[in-house]
Design a protein around this motif. Sequence first.
Motif, short mmCIF file in Angstrom:
data_model
loop_
_atom_site.label_atom_id
_atom_site.label_comp_id
_atom_site.label_asym_id
_atom_site.label_seq_id
_atom_site.Cartn_x
_atom_site.Cartn_y
_atom_site.Cartn_z
N TYR A 14 53.65 41.31 37.71
CA TYR A 14 52.89 41.72 38.87
C TYR A 14 53.20 40.87 40.09
O TYR A 14 53.10 41.33 41.22
CB TYR A 14 51.39 41.70 38.54
N GLN A 15 53.57 39.61 39.89
CA GLN A 15 53.98 38.81 41.03
C GLN A 15 55.25 39.37 41.65
O GLN A 15 55.48 39.27 42.85
CB GLN A 15 54.22 37.36 40.60
N THR A 16 56.05 39.98 40.79
CA THR A 16 57.29 40.56 41.29
C THR A 16 57.02 41.57 42.39
O THR A 16 57.79 41.73 43.32
CB THR A 16 58.03 41.27 40.14
N TRP A 17 55.86 42.21 42.25
CA TRP A 17 55.53 43.27 43.21
C TRP A 17 54.58 42.79 44.29
O TRP A 17 54.11 43.59 45.10
CB TRP A 17 54.88 44.44 42.47
N GLY A 18 54.26 41.50 44.31
CA GLY A 18 53.25 41.01 45.24
C GLY A 18 53.54 41.36 46.69
O GLY A 18 52.68 41.88 47.40
N GLY A 21 51.17 46.73 41.53
CA GLY A 21 52.53 46.86 42.02
C GLY A 21 53.38 47.94 41.39
O GLY A 21 53.86 48.86 42.08
N PRO A 22 53.65 47.91 40.07
CA PRO A 22 54.53 48.92 39.47
C PRO A 22 54.01 50.35 39.67
O PRO A 22 54.78 51.26 39.97
CB PRO A 22 54.53 48.53 37.99
N THR A 23 52.70 50.54 39.50
CA THR A 23 52.14 51.88 39.66
C THR A 23 52.15 52.32 41.11
O THR A 23 52.40 53.50 41.43
CB THR A 23 50.71 51.94 39.10
N ASP A 53 55.70 56.22 30.63
CA ASP A 53 57.05 55.71 30.39
C ASP A 53 57.46 54.65 31.41
O ASP A 53 58.13 53.67 31.08
CB ASP A 53 58.06 56.85 30.43
N LYS A 54 57.04 54.84 32.67
CA LYS A 54 57.53 53.97 33.74
C LYS A 54 56.59 52.82 34.09
O LYS A 54 57.03 51.82 34.67
CB LYS A 54 57.82 54.80 34.99
N THR A 55 55.32 52.95 33.76
CA THR A 55 54.37 51.89 34.13
C THR A 55 53.54 51.38 32.96
O THR A 55 52.84 50.38 33.09
CB THR A 55 53.39 52.38 35.22
N GLY A 56 53.60 52.06 31.81
CA GLY A 56 52.78 51.66 30.66
C GLY A 56 51.33 52.09 30.79
O GLY A 56 50.49 51.72 29.97
N VAL A 57 51.02 52.89 31.80
CA VAL A 57 49.65 53.35 32.03
C VAL A 57 49.47 54.73 31.40
O VAL A 57 50.23 55.66 31.70
CB VAL A 57 49.34 53.41 33.55
N TRP A 58 48.46 54.86 30.53
CA TRP A 58 48.13 56.15 29.93
C TRP A 58 47.03 56.80 30.74
O TRP A 58 46.00 56.18 31.02
CB TRP A 58 47.68 55.95 28.48
N LEU A 59 47.21 58.05 31.12
CA LEU A 59 46.24 58.76 31.94
C LEU A 59 45.10 59.34 31.12
O LEU A 59 44.21 59.98 31.66
CB LEU A 59 46.91 59.86 32.75
N GLY A 60 45.13 59.13 29.81
CA GLY A 60 44.05 59.61 28.96
C GLY A 60 44.25 61.01 28.42
O GLY A 60 43.38 61.53 27.72
#
Length: 447
Positions: free
Chosen positions: A22-26, A61-63, A368-375
Amino acid sequence: MPLRHSFLGEAKRGEDMKKSIYQTWGATAAAFAMVSASIVAGSPASAATKTTITYWTHVNGPTNVFEKDLIAQYQKANPTVKVNYLPVEWGVLPTKLKTSIAGGGGPDLFNFFGGYASELISKKMVSPVDFSAFGLKNGKKDLLRDYLPAVVNGFSAGATVYGIPHEVSNHVFWINTDQFAAAGLSAADYPKTYDDVIRVGKILQAKPSGGLKEALVMPQYNAIRETLTLQMMARQAGGSLFSADGKKPQLDSASVVRALQMWGDLANAHGLNQPALGPTASNYPEDLFGAGTAAMNNTGGPWVVKVLSDTYPTIKYKVLQQPTFKGGVQAGGTLYGFGLFVPSTSKQKAAAWKFASFLQSKGQDYFDKTGVWLGDNKTFKSAATKAYPSWSAFATNFAAGEFLPPIVKYSELIDVIDRAIQRVVLEKKSASESLAIAQSEALLLMR
């Protein structure tokens, strides 16, 4: 949305970004207030013919980068639509939203933590979901086909749905398999109950390896994570922190007392959790676990896989279901998440829900791209998702999870719970004494 972001620091300490990926995207996130201008610039339609949608979300950041690309795709396919995109730091977002909507303004669409949304719903600051924008002819019935029931109910008030699930997760149990093996422990020793945690924890601390300093890391100084954990343990003991309708506190009930006493005993009676080691303002449970400081961790969902692979690539681990009380309920980690909401003040409700539908159609790409599941069930059951590391364990845990009951004064009440936990873990008070205080405080807030 990972619980290591500001939204889960989540209520109590400073809101921050994760120090690894996340710092990468700060720097990128800090500049997102100006994103809409750059996105809109390439649209061919004249400004006079455009429908403008303002979309607010939390900084991640990634999202945020991924959603910027989605917005560009949407505007290209819909040249008469302009999307103003504004990621906002979590510490600012709740107040900014409430103040803006109360004044008759605010965004047309916003992505918001479900726990805080109950207050907006109770004050009629948000509009019911427009099912037609999602092609759901049978309304909530169709939504229940597309999402797990517990997920849908987490964004509903009674029969009415106010938010479309957008980021959903809960907590599983993590163990460091190298440290287990070094202590002479095998798969047969993987804990299924708290008694097992105590037994293997003592063995691990008697034969430390790989930098181990505590058997188990637990959340602290983090009101949301702590509340999610205590609610899970209360469910395992057969109860809940609040009544099912979210209107009555049950903090001094036998199940909650049992849950918090076990938490305190793990730290103080058995010495398996060392609060002095953290988590602190600068790290999280998954950091202590990833670094080998703790051999077991009871918080974190699928997004932790990315954190560990990027930041602690040498760790070997196993994902398990949460241990429970002997004879207790096999409850999954408490579900939590964000949802997409349209405020009652929006003048572009139909366009906002249409854009929300587009975002939700990209569930597999988000995962796939952010690791976030939308449910959503489609992503949940896909072949690509099943190939995700430890997905079968995550899926089982999701199916056994429940959202916290809808409570209106969420931020105040989780602070009450946070103080109760600290009195037991840090001040070594009994759970019954601490929770009696918490129950009195909660009654005053909920009367």
